[in-house]
Scaffold this motif. Structure first.
Motif, PDB file in Angstrom:
ATOM      1  N   GLY A 102       0.928  -1.064  -0.113  1.00 46.94           N
ATOM      2  CA  GLY A 102       0.157   0.069   0.222  1.00 46.94           C
ATOM      3  C   GLY A 102       1.126   1.106   0.357  1.00 46.94           C
ATOM      4  N   TYR A 103       0.376   1.674   1.113  1.00 48.07           N
ATOM      5  CA  TYR A 103       1.263   3.402   1.030  1.00 48.07           C
ATOM      6  C   TYR A 103       1.978   3.128   2.253  1.00 48.07           C
ATOM      7  CZ  TYR A 103      -2.560   5.123  -1.960  1.00 48.07           C
ATOM      8  OH  TYR A 103      -3.417   5.731  -3.306  1.00 48.07           O
ATOM      9  N   CYS A 104       2.651   2.428   2.627  1.00 41.08           N
ATOM     10  CA  CYS A 104       3.800   2.684   3.276  1.00 41.08           C
ATOM     11  C   CYS A 104       5.019   3.431   3.263  1.00 41.08           C
ATOM     12  CB  CYS A 104       4.607   1.073   4.181  1.00 41.08           C
ATOM     13  SG  CYS A 104       3.301  -0.484   4.498  1.00 41.08           S
ATOM     14  N   TYR A 105       5.320   3.345   2.184  1.00 38.93           N
ATOM     15  CA  TYR A 105       6.515   4.157   1.861  1.00 38.93           C
ATOM     16  C   TYR A 105       6.259   5.210   0.902  1.00 38.93           C
ATOM     17  CZ  TYR A 105       9.726   0.300   2.857  1.00 38.93           C
ATOM     18  OH  TYR A 105      10.920  -0.721   3.316  1.00 38.93           O
ATOM     19  N   SER A 111       6.349   5.661  -7.292  1.00 41.38           N
ATOM     20  CA  SER A 111       7.035   4.540  -7.488  1.00 41.38           C
ATOM     21  C   SER A 111       7.434   3.686  -6.541  1.00 41.38           C
ATOM     22  CB  SER A 111       8.970   4.636  -8.037  1.00 41.38           C
ATOM     23  OG  SER A 111       9.520   5.347  -6.806  1.00 41.38           O
ATOM     24  N   HIS A 112       7.902   3.400  -4.946  1.00 42.48           N
ATOM     25  CA  HIS A 112       7.691   3.012  -3.712  1.00 42.48           C
ATOM     26  C   HIS A 112       6.127   2.224  -3.496  1.00 42.48           C
ATOM     27  CE1 HIS A 112      10.945   4.195  -5.014  1.00 42.48           C
ATOM     28  NE2 HIS A 112      11.846   3.607  -3.301  1.00 42.48           N
ATOM     29  N   HIS A 113       5.160   3.288  -4.188  1.00 46.77           N
ATOM     30  CA  HIS A 113       3.268   2.273  -3.797  1.00 46.77           C
ATOM     31  C   HIS A 113       3.164   1.227  -4.523  1.00 46.77           C
ATOM     32  CE1 HIS A 113       2.372   7.070  -3.335  1.00 46.77           C
ATOM     33  NE2 HIS A 113       3.588   6.403  -2.679  1.00 46.77           N
ATOM     34  N   ALA A 114       2.992   0.502  -3.334  1.00 50.91           N
ATOM     35  CA  ALA A 114       2.198  -0.966  -3.472  1.00 50.91           C
ATOM     36  C   ALA A 114       0.929  -1.177  -4.130  1.00 50.91           C
ATOM     37  CB  ALA A 114       3.270  -1.993  -2.967  1.00 50.91           C
ATOM     38  N   THR A 115       0.702  -0.751  -4.580  1.00 49.18           N
ATOM     39  CA  THR A 115      -1.054  -0.730  -4.808  1.00 49.18           C
ATOM     40  C   THR A 115      -1.808  -1.171  -5.708  1.00 49.18           C
ATOM     41  OG1 THR A 115      -0.531   1.253  -6.198  1.00 49.18           O
ATOM     42  CG2 THR A 115      -1.067   1.634  -3.564  1.00 49.18           C
ATOM     43  N   GLU A 116      -1.006  -1.799  -6.511  1.00 45.56           N
ATOM     44  CA  GLU A 116      -1.916  -2.406  -7.773  1.00 45.56           C
ATOM     45  C   GLU A 116      -0.990  -4.269  -7.817  1.00 45.56           C
ATOM     46  OE1 GLU A 116       0.342  -0.565  -8.275  1.00 45.56           O
ATOM     47  OE2 GLU A 116       0.148   0.568 -10.003  1.00 45.56           O
ATOM     48  N   ASP A 117      -0.231  -4.623  -6.433  1.00 47.99           N
ATOM     49  CA  ASP A 117       0.177  -6.022  -6.393  1.00 47.99           C
ATOM     50  C   ASP A 117      -0.597  -6.837  -5.902  1.00 47.99           C
ATOM     51  OD1 ASP A 117       0.087  -4.508  -3.908  1.00 47.99           O
ATOM     52  OD2 ASP A 117       1.540  -5.467  -2.527  1.00 47.99           O
ATOM     53  N   ILE A 118      -1.400  -6.982  -5.415  1.00 48.29           N
ATOM     54  CA  ILE A 118      -2.129  -7.652  -4.796  1.00 48.29           C
ATOM     55  C   ILE A 118      -3.025  -7.990  -5.778  1.00 48.29           C
ATOM     56  CG2 ILE A 118      -4.655  -8.500  -3.424  1.00 48.29           C
ATOM     57  CD1 ILE A 118      -1.988  -8.648  -1.848  1.00 48.29           C
ATOM     58  N   SER A 119      -4.083  -7.000  -6.613  1.00 45.02           N
ATOM     59  CA  SER A 119      -4.255  -7.575  -7.921  1.00 45.02           C
ATOM     60  C   SER A 119      -3.444  -7.966  -9.659  1.00 45.02           C
ATOM     61  CB  SER A 119      -5.087  -6.497  -8.505  1.00 45.02           C
ATOM     62  OG  SER A 119      -5.853  -5.623  -7.657  1.00 45.02           O
ATOM     63  N   ILE A 120      -2.238  -7.903  -9.504  1.00 47.57           N
ATOM     64  CA  ILE A 120      -1.233  -8.540 -10.111  1.00 47.57           C
ATOM     65  C   ILE A 120      -0.871 -10.069 -10.498  1.00 47.57           C
ATOM     66  CG2 ILE A 120       0.398  -8.443 -11.486  1.00 47.57           C
ATOM     67  CD1 ILE A 120       0.370  -4.961 -11.615  1.00 47.57           C
ATOM     68  N   GLY A 278       3.775  11.929   1.339  1.00 50.28           N
ATOM     69  CA  GLY A 278       2.844  12.166   2.819  1.00 50.28           C
ATOM     70  C   GLY A 278       3.448  10.335   3.322  1.00 50.28           C
ATOM     71  N   ASP A 279       2.989  10.393   4.151  1.00 45.74           N
ATOM     72  CA  ASP A 279       3.943   9.651   5.727  1.00 45.74           C
ATOM     73  C   ASP A 279       1.559   8.753   4.879  1.00 45.74           C
ATOM     74  OD1 ASP A 279       1.051  10.097   6.486  1.00 45.74           O
ATOM     75  OD2 ASP A 279       1.860  10.708   8.573  1.00 45.74           O
ATOM     76  N   ASP A 281      -1.020   7.561   6.793  1.00 43.74           N
ATOM     77  CA  ASP A 281      -1.711   7.822   7.394  1.00 43.74           C
ATOM     78  C   ASP A 281      -2.845   9.261   6.463  1.00 43.74           C
ATOM     79  OD1 ASP A 281      -2.569   6.542   9.197  1.00 43.74           O
ATOM     80  OD2 ASP A 281      -1.343   7.938  10.411  1.00 43.74           O
ATOM     81  N   TYR A 282      -1.277  10.533   5.869  1.00 45.92           N
ATOM     82  CA  TYR A 282      -1.738  10.946   5.037  1.00 45.92           C
ATOM     83  C   TYR A 282      -2.424  10.863   4.023  1.00 45.92           C
ATOM     84  CZ  TYR A 282      -1.497  14.992   2.394  1.00 45.92           C
ATOM     85  OH  TYR A 282      -1.706  15.637   1.280  1.00 45.92           O
ATOM     86  N   LEU A 283      -1.526   9.514   2.536  1.00 43.75           N
ATOM     87  CA  LEU A 283      -2.079   9.635   1.755  1.00 43.75           C
ATOM     88  C   LEU A 283      -3.087   8.683   2.010  1.00 43.75           C
ATOM     89  CD1 LEU A 283       1.165   7.812  -0.239  1.00 43.75           C
ATOM     90  CD2 LEU A 283      -0.179  10.373   0.000  1.00 43.75           C
ATOM     91  N   ARG A 284      -3.574   7.580   3.072  1.00 46.55           N
ATOM     92  CA  ARG A 284      -5.244   7.281   2.933  1.00 46.55           C
ATOM     93  C   ARG A 284      -6.227   7.678   3.245  1.00 46.55           C
ATOM     94  NH1 ARG A 284      -3.691   2.385   7.979  1.00 46.55           N
ATOM     95  NH2 ARG A 284      -2.715   0.974   6.115  1.00 46.55           N
ATOM     96  N   ARG A 285      -6.261   8.357   3.725  1.00 47.94           N
ATOM     97  CA  ARG A 285      -6.814   9.810   3.557  1.00 47.94           C
ATOM     98  C   ARG A 285      -7.057  10.979   2.157  1.00 47.94           C
ATOM     99  NH1 ARG A 285      -4.152  11.782   8.570  1.00 47.94           N
ATOM    100  NH2 ARG A 285      -3.181  13.588   7.552  1.00 47.94           N
ATOM    101  N   GLN A 286      -6.009  10.777   1.131  1.00 48.57           N
ATOM    102  CA  GLN A 286      -6.313  11.928   0.373  1.00 48.57           C
ATOM    103  C   GLN A 286      -6.555  10.333  -0.830  1.00 48.57           C
ATOM    104  OE1 GLN A 286      -4.825  14.910  -0.698  1.00 48.57           O
ATOM    105  NE2 GLN A 286      -4.782  14.873   1.436  1.00 48.57           N
ATOM    106  N   ALA A 287      -6.429   9.030  -0.217  1.00 49.13           N
ATOM    107  CA  ALA A 287      -7.370   8.015  -0.960  1.00 49.13           C
ATOM    108  C   ALA A 287      -8.679   7.501  -0.711  1.00 49.13           C
ATOM    109  CB  ALA A 287      -6.574   6.839  -0.979  1.00 49.13           C
ATOM    110  N   ASN A 288      -8.619   8.424   0.395  1.00 51.15           N
ATOM    111  CA  ASN A 288     -10.289   8.254   0.313  1.00 51.15           C
ATOM    112  C   ASN A 288     -10.596   6.278   1.424  1.00 51.15           C
ATOM    113  OD1 ASN A 288     -11.369  10.026  -1.958  1.00 51.15           O
ATOM    114  ND2 ASN A 288     -11.846  10.962   0.076  1.00 51.15           N
TER     115      ASN A 288
END
Length: 302
Positions: A102-105, A111-120, A278-279, A281-288
């Motif tokens: 996810g948005y851990c990094y 480039s360091h977000h892992a947001t499609e890995d589960i799907s792929i 951002g960290d 928590d911040y990106l989770r809020r941005q992503a709703n």
């Protein structure tokens, strides 16, 4: 979660000399003890994830039980062809550890977000895909994955839901985190922490959803899932992953195929990349996909 992965791995290596750990120039201040204790069971391949997958394939063909390790998107998306052709096609005992799902990094950018890995990864045959929600699940799943037939992908995150559980987790068997009524929430990964916060606020309004950790995304156990959700009028899925091809998509297909009379609400990352940093928590809020967004979904379904 990373420390629990290492604890489990050390225990495995102590009793089985065929256990191998490969890292792509990562794990500093974490893997030193493993390297010292098991020098013949550890290889740092350098910044060469595709080569790491190929080396893992060769070792597995010689009877080794291999773990590869890197930051979420690098041991998966960067070498998807090698995973497909070298590992999955040959049904090898290789366990891919993606650290920082996810948005851990988040502060390092897209480039360091892992947001499609589960799907792929779920789209590949001959693979087990897991996303533990916390420390105890990480430990249990790693210990079991080594004896699985075929390839495993385990997505780890920096933090997780670490409340104590009395029972041990099993691959393919969802864990009930909290029992409730009418609404059931299926969660993958550490975003369970957001779900628990949202559920507590919902409890104050007289709504008590059941919360379930669906740590094993693939294989998608149809009979277990149907039995799990059949007594509820609403099911909500929550994931820090692209909604396309993720848990929500899998469950939507399942409900449609089975013609189940249950309302579905999916919470996940919309089909776009995050353009800010951002960290987590911040990106989770941005992503709703924060606790407030999950709460609104619960209240909207009640």
């Amino acid at each position: 979660m990373r420390s629990d992965f290492l604890v489990a791995l050390v225990e495995l290596a102590e009793s089985d000399k065929n256990i191998m750990l490969l890292t792509a120039d990562l794990g500093f201040s974490v893997f030193e003890e493993f390297e010292v204790r098991f020098p013949n069971q550890y290889i740092n391949v350098g910044i060469a994830e595709q080569a790491m997958a190929g080396i893992a394939a060769g070792l597995a063909m010689e009877g080794k039980k291999v773990f590869t390790y890197s930051i979420g998107n690098f041991p998966t998306l960067r070498c998807i062809e090698q995973i497909r052709n070298d590992l999955c096609y040959h049904d090898l005992n290789v366990n891919i550890i993606g650290m920082g799902g996810g948005y851990c990094y988040g502060s390092l950018g897209m480039s360091h977000h892992a947001t499609e890995d589960i799907s792929i990864m779920c789209s590949l045959p001959n693979i087990t895909v897991m996303a533990p929600t916390g420390s105890s699940e990480t430990y249990d799943l790693v210990k079991q994955a080594v004896n699985q037939n075929g390839v495993s992908y385990i997505r780890l995150e920096k933090n997780g839901y670490n409340a104590p559980f009395t029972e041990r987790v099993k691959i393919g068997r969802p864990r009930i985190v909290k029992s409730g009524e009418e609404i059931i929430i299926l969660v993958i990964g550490s975003i369970l922490t957001e779900v628990v916060k949202a559920a507590k606020k919902a409890n104050e309004k007289g709504i008590f959803p059941t919360i379930v950790s669906l740590h094993t995304v693939k294989p998608f156990n149809d009979s277990v899932i149907e039995k799990l959700i059949c007594d509820y009028s609403v099911v909500i899925t929550v994931e820090e992953n692209n909604l396309f091809g993720g848990l929500g998509s899998l469950l939507a297909h399942f409900i449609l195929t089975k013609e189940l009379k249950i309302k579905l609400r999916t919470i996940g990352i919309k089909d776009k990349y995050m353009s800010v940093v951002g960290d987590q928590d911040y990106l989770r809020r941005q992503a709703n996909i924060s606790d407030s967004d999950i709460l609104n979904a619960i209240l909207g379904c009640a």
